[in-house]
Design a protein around this motif. Structure first.
Motif, short mmCIF file in Angstrom:
data_model
loop_
_atom_site.label_atom_id
_atom_site.label_comp_id
_atom_site.label_asym_id
_atom_site.label_seq_id
_atom_site.Cartn_x
_atom_site.Cartn_y
_atom_site.Cartn_z
N MET A 148 -26.80 -10.94 5.50
CA MET A 148 -26.47 -12.49 4.51
C MET A 148 -27.12 -12.89 3.69
N ARG A 149 -27.23 -13.47 2.29
CA ARG A 149 -28.14 -14.32 1.91
C ARG A 149 -28.04 -15.86 1.78
N ILE A 150 -28.89 -16.67 1.32
CA ILE A 150 -28.88 -18.42 1.43
C ILE A 150 -29.06 -18.54 0.21
N ASN A 151 -29.31 -19.12 -0.48
CA ASN A 151 -29.31 -20.67 -0.94
C ASN A 151 -29.16 -21.97 -1.42
N ILE A 152 -30.03 -22.15 -2.37
CA ILE A 152 -29.46 -23.96 -2.75
C ILE A 152 -29.94 -24.25 -3.85
N VAL A 153 -28.99 -25.74 -4.38
CA VAL A 153 -28.57 -25.71 -5.34
C VAL A 153 -28.98 -27.61 -5.08
N SER A 154 -30.18 -27.48 -6.88
CA SER A 154 -30.96 -28.74 -6.30
C SER A 154 -30.62 -29.69 -8.05
N PRO A 155 -29.26 -30.49 -7.91
CA PRO A 155 -29.21 -31.00 -9.04
C PRO A 155 -30.17 -32.35 -9.17
N THR A 156 -29.73 -32.59 -10.40
CA THR A 156 -30.45 -33.91 -10.58
C THR A 156 -29.11 -34.90 -10.96
N VAL A 157 -28.92 -35.93 -11.21
CA VAL A 157 -28.13 -37.29 -10.42
C VAL A 157 -27.47 -36.81 -11.87
N LEU A 158 -25.93 -36.45 -11.20
CA LEU A 158 -24.22 -35.99 -11.68
C LEU A 158 -24.14 -37.04 -13.22
N TYR A 165 -25.29 -44.60 -9.68
CA TYR A 165 -26.93 -44.37 -9.21
C TYR A 165 -27.88 -44.65 -10.85
N GLU A 166 -26.41 -44.01 -12.07
CA GLU A 166 -27.89 -44.92 -13.33
C GLU A 166 -29.02 -45.69 -12.71
N LYS A 167 -29.29 -46.75 -12.49
CA LYS A 167 -30.00 -47.83 -11.88
C LYS A 167 -30.78 -47.09 -11.30
N PHE A 168 -30.56 -46.42 -10.49
CA PHE A 168 -31.86 -46.01 -9.82
C PHE A 168 -32.59 -44.50 -10.13
N PHE A 169 -32.03 -44.61 -11.50
CA PHE A 169 -32.48 -42.66 -12.04
C PHE A 169 -32.86 -43.33 -13.28
N PRO A 170 -33.61 -44.62 -13.61
CA PRO A 170 -33.77 -44.72 -15.78
C PRO A 170 -34.95 -43.48 -15.76
N GLY A 171 -34.20 -43.31 -17.33
CA GLY A 171 -34.74 -42.38 -18.18
C GLY A 171 -34.73 -40.79 -17.74
N TYR A 172 -34.20 -40.83 -17.01
CA TYR A 172 -33.40 -39.36 -15.55
C TYR A 172 -32.26 -39.05 -16.93
N ARG A 173 -32.34 -37.58 -17.34
CA ARG A 173 -31.33 -37.12 -17.82
C ARG A 173 -30.20 -37.01 -16.54
N SER A 174 -28.74 -36.31 -17.29
CA SER A 174 -27.56 -36.54 -16.08
C SER A 174 -27.37 -35.31 -16.70
N VAL A 175 -26.19 -34.53 -15.51
CA VAL A 175 -25.82 -32.88 -15.89
C VAL A 175 -24.15 -33.56 -15.52
N SER A 176 -23.34 -32.37 -15.78
CA SER A 176 -22.26 -32.77 -15.87
C SER A 176 -22.28 -31.98 -14.27
N ALA A 177 -21.01 -32.28 -13.00
CA ALA A 177 -21.08 -31.39 -12.36
C ALA A 177 -19.84 -29.74 -12.77
N LYS A 178 -19.18 -29.60 -13.51
CA LYS A 178 -18.70 -28.41 -14.24
C LYS A 178 -20.59 -27.84 -14.10
N GLU A 179 -21.57 -28.19 -14.73
CA GLU A 179 -23.14 -27.55 -14.66
C GLU A 179 -23.49 -27.31 -13.91
N VAL A 180 -23.39 -27.96 -13.17
CA VAL A 180 -24.00 -28.62 -11.29
C VAL A 180 -23.38 -27.01 -10.77
#
Ligand SMILES: NC(=O)c1ccc[n+]([C@@H]2O[C@H](COP(=O)([O-])OP(=O)(O)OC[C@H]3O[C@@H](n4cnc5c(N)ncnc54)[C@H](OP(=O)(O)O)[C@@H]3O)[C@@H](O)[C@H]2O)c1
Length: 206
Positions: A148-158, A165-180
């Motif tokens: 069996m295998r195991i991995n984990i996905v660690s996204p930035t804010v979507l 969440y925008e106010k908690f992540f000032p200046g952070y790049r966001s990423v689309s759910a599709k890309e995640v």
């Protein structure tokens, strides 16, 4: 492949379901309030029942988990325990119990997030839980039975979550759910194990 997605109705989960269906997988959508396949990750009994109701599973994907946010000066043991029990142990239990139901050569894909790598104010619980999940995956990969295998996905804010969440992540790049969702696809259809897949940012330390 038959892929069970736990948290399938969520922002991350619904994009993962769509991507995996496009890749011609049979997707079983599971969540707390789902019509057909329900699970409460807070209960090991509920997890066991959910797996028993689904035969011959090739991949298990978890896109779930909640933590509390508060200034570190105001965090209480109860607030920390909430995240440990929900996002951390909920996913760890999905693996511990899931090992008995997953087919030989099957995979687990879990979800952490950017906040242990690039922390924000009020995020000490999120950082702690994400760090623990990343470490768990790295170690568990060495010992999983039956190839069996195991991995984990660690996204930035979507991008889809910015209204909340925008106010908690000032200046952070966001990423689309599709890309995640592509990182989950890579984990399910690839051969890697023990990997943390950051999406939308670069990891500072392993
Ligand atoms: N959104 C972001 O920007 C972002 C960024 C980085 C990391 N993440 C991580 O990604 C994961 C998913 O986040 P999300 O934004 O997609 O969450 P979400 O939209 O709130 O979706 C949560 C999903 O989990 C299910 N769920 C909630 N409590 C449950 C329980 N006790 N048992 C079983 N299922 C339960 C919900 O089911 P029902 O709909 O049936 O209630 C829903 O399918 C979390 O670990 C989060 O920390 C999110």
């Amino acid at each position: 492949m038959k892929v069970v997605v736990i948290g399938a109705s969520g922002t991350v989960g619904s994009a993962v379901v769509e991507t995996l269906k496009q890749a011609q997988h049979e997707v079983i959508s599971v969540s707390l309030n789902a019509k057909n396949h329900k699970v409460d990750i807070a209960s090991t009994e509920s997890i066991e029942k959910m797996y028993q109701s689904i035969s011959s599973i090739d991949a298990i994907v978890a896109t779930i988990g909640k933590v509390k946010f508060a200034p570190v000066t105001e965090f209480t043991e109860d607030l920390y325990m909430f995240g440990l029990q929900n996002k951390l142990m909920g996913q760890v239990n999905l693996v511990s119990i899931g090992m008995r139901y997953l087919n030989k050569g099957g995979s687990f894909t879990l979800t952490s997030g950017i906040l242990n790598q690039d922390p924000i104010p009020m995020g000490s619980s999120a950082a702690m839980v994400n760090g623990a999940l990343d470490a768990f995956v790295k170690a568990a990969a060495m010992e999983l039975p039956h190839q069996m295998r195991i991995n984990i996905v660690s996204p930035t804010v979507l991008t889809e979550s910015l209204p909340v969440y925008e106010k908690f992540f000032p200046g952070y790049r966001s990423v689309s759910a599709k890309e995640v969702a592509q990182a989950y696809h890579k984990s399910v259809d690839g051969l890697q194990t023990g990997q943390v897949y950051p999406v939308g940012y670069s990891r500072v330390f392993a």
